[in-house]
Design a protein around this motif. Structure first.
Motif, PDB file in Angstrom:
ATOM      1  N   GLU A  88       0.814  -1.205   0.000  1.00 37.43           N
ATOM      2  CA  GLU A  88       0.000   0.000   0.000  1.00 37.43           C
ATOM      3  C   GLU A  88       0.850   1.259   0.000  1.00 37.43           C
ATOM      4  OE1 GLU A  88      -3.454   0.572  -0.157  1.00 37.43           O
ATOM      5  OE2 GLU A  88      -3.224  -1.452  -0.955  1.00 37.43           O
ATOM      6  N   PHE A  89       2.059   1.170   0.568  1.00 38.53           N
ATOM      7  CA  PHE A  89       2.932   2.334   0.583  1.00 38.53           C
ATOM      8  C   PHE A  89       3.247   2.800  -0.832  1.00 38.53           C
ATOM      9  CE2 PHE A  89       7.350   3.712  -0.011  1.00 38.53           C
ATOM     10  CZ  PHE A  89       7.327   4.917   0.687  1.00 38.53           C
ATOM     11  N   PHE A  90       3.577   1.866  -1.714  1.00 39.65           N
ATOM     12  CA  PHE A  90       3.929   2.231  -3.086  1.00 39.65           C
ATOM     13  C   PHE A  90       2.700   2.719  -3.859  1.00 39.65           C
ATOM     14  CE2 PHE A  90       7.131  -0.809  -1.742  1.00 39.65           C
ATOM     15  CZ  PHE A  90       8.293  -0.150  -2.090  1.00 39.65           C
ATOM     16  N   ARG A  91       1.516   2.268  -3.468  1.00 41.60           N
ATOM     17  CA  ARG A  91       0.307   2.706  -4.157  1.00 41.60           C
ATOM     18  C   ARG A  91      -0.157   4.075  -3.687  1.00 41.60           C
ATOM     19  NH1 ARG A  91      -5.134   2.680  -3.682  1.00 41.60           N
ATOM     20  NH2 ARG A  91      -5.003   1.913  -1.533  1.00 41.60           N
ATOM     21  N   THR A  92      -0.051   4.335  -2.373  1.00 35.30           N
ATOM     22  CA  THR A  92      -0.572   5.576  -1.817  1.00 35.30           C
ATOM     23  C   THR A  92       0.455   6.704  -1.766  1.00 35.30           C
ATOM     24  OG1 THR A  92      -0.059   4.833   0.435  1.00 35.30           O
ATOM     25  CG2 THR A  92      -2.256   4.320  -0.430  1.00 35.30           C
ATOM     26  N   ARG A  93       1.727   6.359  -1.742  1.00 34.32           N
ATOM     27  CA  ARG A  93       2.765   7.393  -1.633  1.00 34.32           C
ATOM     28  C   ARG A  93       3.632   7.473  -2.884  1.00 34.32           C
ATOM     29  NH1 ARG A  93       3.030   9.265   3.728  1.00 34.32           N
ATOM     30  NH2 ARG A  93       0.915   8.941   4.506  1.00 34.32           N
ATOM     31  N   TRP A  94       3.060   7.147  -4.046  1.00 36.02           N
ATOM     32  CA  TRP A  94       3.831   7.179  -5.273  1.00 36.02           C
ATOM     33  C   TRP A  94       4.256   8.610  -5.627  1.00 36.02           C
ATOM     34  CZ3 TRP A  94       2.114  10.046  -9.366  1.00 36.02           C
ATOM     35  CH2 TRP A  94       0.753  10.400  -9.375  1.00 36.02           C
ATOM     36  N   ARG A  95       3.455   9.593  -5.210  1.00 36.63           N
ATOM     37  CA  ARG A  95       3.837  10.981  -5.495  1.00 36.63           C
ATOM     38  C   ARG A  95       5.072  11.387  -4.694  1.00 36.63           C
ATOM     39  NH1 ARG A  95      -2.048  14.133  -5.674  1.00 36.63           N
ATOM     40  NH2 ARG A  95      -2.872  12.994  -7.486  1.00 36.63           N
ATOM     41  N   ASP A  96       5.154  10.918  -3.459  1.00 36.83           N
ATOM     42  CA  ASP A  96       6.347  11.205  -2.663  1.00 36.83           C
ATOM     43  C   ASP A  96       7.579  10.592  -3.306  1.00 36.83           C
ATOM     44  OD1 ASP A  96       4.453  12.283  -1.037  1.00 36.83           O
ATOM     45  OD2 ASP A  96       4.879  11.019   0.707  1.00 36.83           O
ATOM     46  N   LEU A  97       7.439   9.349  -3.769  1.00 34.45           N
ATOM     47  CA  LEU A  97       8.561   8.698  -4.448  1.00 34.45           C
ATOM     48  C   LEU A  97       8.908   9.407  -5.746  1.00 34.45           C
ATOM     49  CD1 LEU A  97       7.702   4.921  -3.896  1.00 34.45           C
ATOM     50  CD2 LEU A  97       9.563   6.215  -2.855  1.00 34.45           C
ATOM     51  N   ALA A  98       7.880   9.930  -6.437  1.00 39.36           N
ATOM     52  CA  ALA A  98       8.140  10.655  -7.675  1.00 39.36           C
ATOM     53  C   ALA A  98       8.952  11.920  -7.406  1.00 39.36           C
ATOM     54  CB  ALA A  98       6.820  11.005  -8.365  1.00 39.36           C
ATOM     55  N   VAL A  99       8.679  12.569  -6.270  1.00 38.82           N
ATOM     56  CA  VAL A  99       9.429  13.783  -5.923  1.00 38.82           C
ATOM     57  C   VAL A  99      10.886  13.456  -5.629  1.00 38.82           C
ATOM     58  CG1 VAL A  99       9.684  15.606  -4.192  1.00 38.82           C
ATOM     59  CG2 VAL A  99       7.422  15.065  -5.105  1.00 38.82           C
ATOM     60  N   VAL A 100      11.132  12.446  -4.788  1.00 43.89           N
ATOM     61  CA  VAL A 100      12.509  12.148  -4.382  1.00 43.89           C
ATOM     62  C   VAL A 100      13.285  11.446  -5.493  1.00 43.89           C
ATOM     63  CG1 VAL A 100      11.973  12.104  -1.934  1.00 43.89           C
ATOM     64  CG2 VAL A 100      11.792   9.993  -3.253  1.00 43.89           C
ATOM     65  N   LEU A 101      12.591  10.723  -6.367  1.00 45.33           N
ATOM     66  CA  LEU A 101      13.285  10.030  -7.451  1.00 45.33           C
ATOM     67  C   LEU A 101      13.354  10.869  -8.723  1.00 45.33           C
ATOM     68  CD1 LEU A 101      11.792   6.428  -7.076  1.00 45.33           C
ATOM     69  CD2 LEU A 101      14.023   7.239  -6.325  1.00 45.33           C
ATOM     70  N   GLY A 102      12.244  11.507  -9.068  1.00 45.17           N
ATOM     71  CA  GLY A 102      12.201  12.262 -10.321  1.00 45.17           C
ATOM     72  C   GLY A 102      12.837  13.633 -10.245  1.00 45.17           C
ATOM     73  N   ARG A 161       9.592   4.622   6.071  1.00 47.21           N
ATOM     74  CA  ARG A 161       9.183   3.941   4.828  1.00 47.21           C
ATOM     75  C   ARG A 161       9.645   4.714   3.598  1.00 47.21           C
ATOM     76  NH1 ARG A 161       4.666   2.579   8.155  1.00 47.21           N
ATOM     77  NH2 ARG A 161       3.569   4.507   7.604  1.00 47.21           N
ATOM     78  N   LEU A 162       9.593   6.039   3.656  1.00 44.39           N
ATOM     79  CA  LEU A 162      10.045   6.831   2.511  1.00 44.39           C
ATOM     80  C   LEU A 162      11.535   6.646   2.275  1.00 44.39           C
ATOM     81  CD1 LEU A 162       9.415   8.919   0.312  1.00 44.39           C
ATOM     82  CD2 LEU A 162       9.950  10.712   1.982  1.00 44.39           C
ATOM     83  N   ILE A 163      12.341   6.695   3.345  1.00 45.37           N
ATOM     84  CA  ILE A 163      13.791   6.512   3.201  1.00 45.37           C
ATOM     85  C   ILE A 163      14.100   5.130   2.637  1.00 45.37           C
ATOM     86  CG2 ILE A 163      15.968   6.328   4.465  1.00 45.37           C
ATOM     87  CD1 ILE A 163      14.922   8.444   6.380  1.00 45.37           C
ATOM     88  N   ALA A 164      13.429   4.095   3.171  1.00 46.06           N
ATOM     89  CA  ALA A 164      13.681   2.729   2.707  1.00 46.06           C
ATOM     90  C   ALA A 164      13.224   2.545   1.261  1.00 46.06           C
ATOM     91  CB  ALA A 164      12.968   1.732   3.621  1.00 46.06           C
ATOM     92  N   LEU A 335      12.385  20.306  -1.447  1.00 46.32           N
ATOM     93  CA  LEU A 335      11.306  19.537  -2.074  1.00 46.32           C
ATOM     94  C   LEU A 335      10.452  18.763  -1.083  1.00 46.32           C
ATOM     95  CD1 LEU A 335      13.400  18.079  -5.045  1.00 46.32           C
ATOM     96  CD2 LEU A 335      11.804  20.004  -5.135  1.00 46.32           C
ATOM     97  N   GLY A 336      10.940  18.610   0.150  1.00 50.78           N
ATOM     98  CA  GLY A 336      10.209  17.798   1.113  1.00 50.78           C
ATOM     99  C   GLY A 336       8.818  18.302   1.412  1.00 50.78           C
ATOM    100  N   GLY A 337       8.601  19.609   1.272  1.00 47.27           N
ATOM    101  CA  GLY A 337       7.277  20.162   1.509  1.00 47.27           C
ATOM    102  C   GLY A 337       6.240  19.713   0.514  1.00 47.27           C
TER     103      GLY A 337
END
Length: 414
Positions: A88-102, A161-164, A335-337
């Motif tokens: 569920e983390f990857f499904r619900t927090r994909w925007r957070d991952l997009a910020v830190v990765l993209g 979870r975001l760091i991992a 970008l964390g905001g």
């Protein structure tokens, strides 16, 4: 087996055994991570001038063997993260991952390249290659920072979870930014771009994603059927995770793809397939990662190029310090905001500081050396690894406690 390799096996396995028995004391009382101890232990062994130590270094081969161990360790590490995090983390927090990765990852790459260009006097393309090898955060060191009682008590789960998740995903995609400057250094720009599009994006990334998804999905279906029919037990998760990681790496090596990407995707799809089952996958995947993560840092310590570091002089020290301070922290603060996971300024500082450099950087540097003959890259990258593991490994516990106390004040003030 040669006697020297027996000694190497004894030293690595014995170290893991001792650290496993004393992990609570080490993390909670000594405020130092296990990977830091392993790295220092390997460095101390290499510094000894005994006959049997020279035999170990000779018998364990050249840096190519370290590349192989790093590849397997990374595959198991990203598999462990994929199994440990709820799908569920990857499904619900994909925007957070997009910020830190993209956004953050390319900025970390360019910032690291600029630091290498200014501090070490490298040309643009070599500086971009250095920046690419040290930009991705490391899942092995990151896991040692966000796991354990102190981290779980003081650092919010969404931050951990975001760091991992970021550390696993950006290592899986790091091949794209590493290969671009490497190809540009070997070929004309038009040919290099064509090779990057076909060999890297299509073969290393797209094909690896497809193969990893197929392997993970097929294994997940078989595991669910075996579990529901009592053919399998929770303990088999450990064997299944290791076997799936190694199968993904070996299959994609034979196909010419990237096993790290495939292993991570296989773990995600497998986790999705078994998400409805009651398994103790958190503890099993943690044990899986622990067993494979620690020995590689002993090997990295054995191969630290102290003489080459001395030649870098003050420029090397300034480079390492600048990488730790400027590579990641400013961009996560900026970008964390835009993420849901980092709600407070203190959380952004903590996440920005803990972007460790480790096994992934070693793997990419050694891969660049194997494919492009970039022997100069290992001394620079290994210096960044040593500085990161030493500094991040010793500041994780006190800064986690500080974050917990700051967040407690926020809650009291609400």
């Amino acid at each position: 087996m040669p006697i020297a390799l027996d000694w190497l096996l004894l030293l690595t396995s014995g170290t893991v055994l001792v650290l496993s028995l004393l992990s609570g004391l080490i993390v909670n009382r000594l405020w130092i991570s296990e990977v830091t101890l392993c790295l220092l232990f390997g460095a101390a062994l290499a510094a000894s001038s005994t006959y049997w130590m020279h035999g170990i270094l000779s018998a364990s081969g050249q840096l190519s063997n370290l590349e192989l161990v790093a590849r397997l360790t990374l595959g198991v590490a990203v598999m462990g993260v994929a199994l440990r995090l709820p799908f569920e983390f990857f499904r619900t927090r994909w925007r957070d991952l997009a910020v830190v990765l993209g956004l953050a990852l390319p900025l970390m790459w360019l910032t690291s390249a600029l630091i290498a260009y200014v501090c070490l006097g490298l040309a643009i393309l070599p500086a971009l290659l250095v920046g690419a090898t040290v930009a991705p955060t490391d899942p092995v060191v990151a896991q040692s920072i966000v796991s354990g009682k102190i981290a779980e008590h003081n650092v919010p789960g969404r931050v951990r979870r975001l760091i991992a998740g970021e550390s696993a995903a950006n290592d899986a995609l790091g091949i794209m930014i590493v290969m671009l400057p490497l190809l540009l250094m070997q070929h004309e720009p038009k040919a290099a771009l064509a090779d990057w599009l076909v060999d890297v994006l299509v073969r290393d990334v797209a094909m690896s994603i497809i193969v990893g998804a197929v392997l993970g999905g097929f294994t997940g279906v078989l595991f669910v059927r075996a579990k529901t029919r009592d053919y399998s037990e929770d303990r088999s998760m450990l064997v299944t995770g290791v076997a799936l990681a190694f199968t993904s790496i070996a299959t994609l090596q034979l196909l010419g793809g990237d096993g790290i990407v495939g292993s991570f995707v296989a773990g995600l799809v497998f986790n999705r397939r078994i998400s409805g089952l009651e398994t103790r996958q958190h503890h099993l995947s943690a044990a899986l990662s622990r067993f494979f993560d620690l020995p590689v840092f002993i090997l990295i310590g054995l191969y630290l190029p102290w003489r080459e570091w001395m030649k870098l002089g003050w420029s090397g020290l300034i480079f390492a310090a600048a990488i730790l301070v400027f590579r990641r922290l400013p961009w996560i603060l900026l970008l964390g905001g835009f993420t849901r996971s980092l709600r407070h300024h203190e959380e952004r500082i903590f996440t920005g500081w803990f972007g460790p450099i480790g096994v992934a950087a070693a793997f990419y540097a050694l891969q660049a050396e194997a494919e492009g003959g970039m022997e100069w890259l290992w001394p620079i990258t290994s210096l960044a690894i040593f500085a990161s593991v030493l500094v991040h490994g010793t500041t994780a516990t006190p800064l986690a406690r500080r974050l917990g106390s700051r967040l407690a004040r926020h809650r009291d003030g609400e």
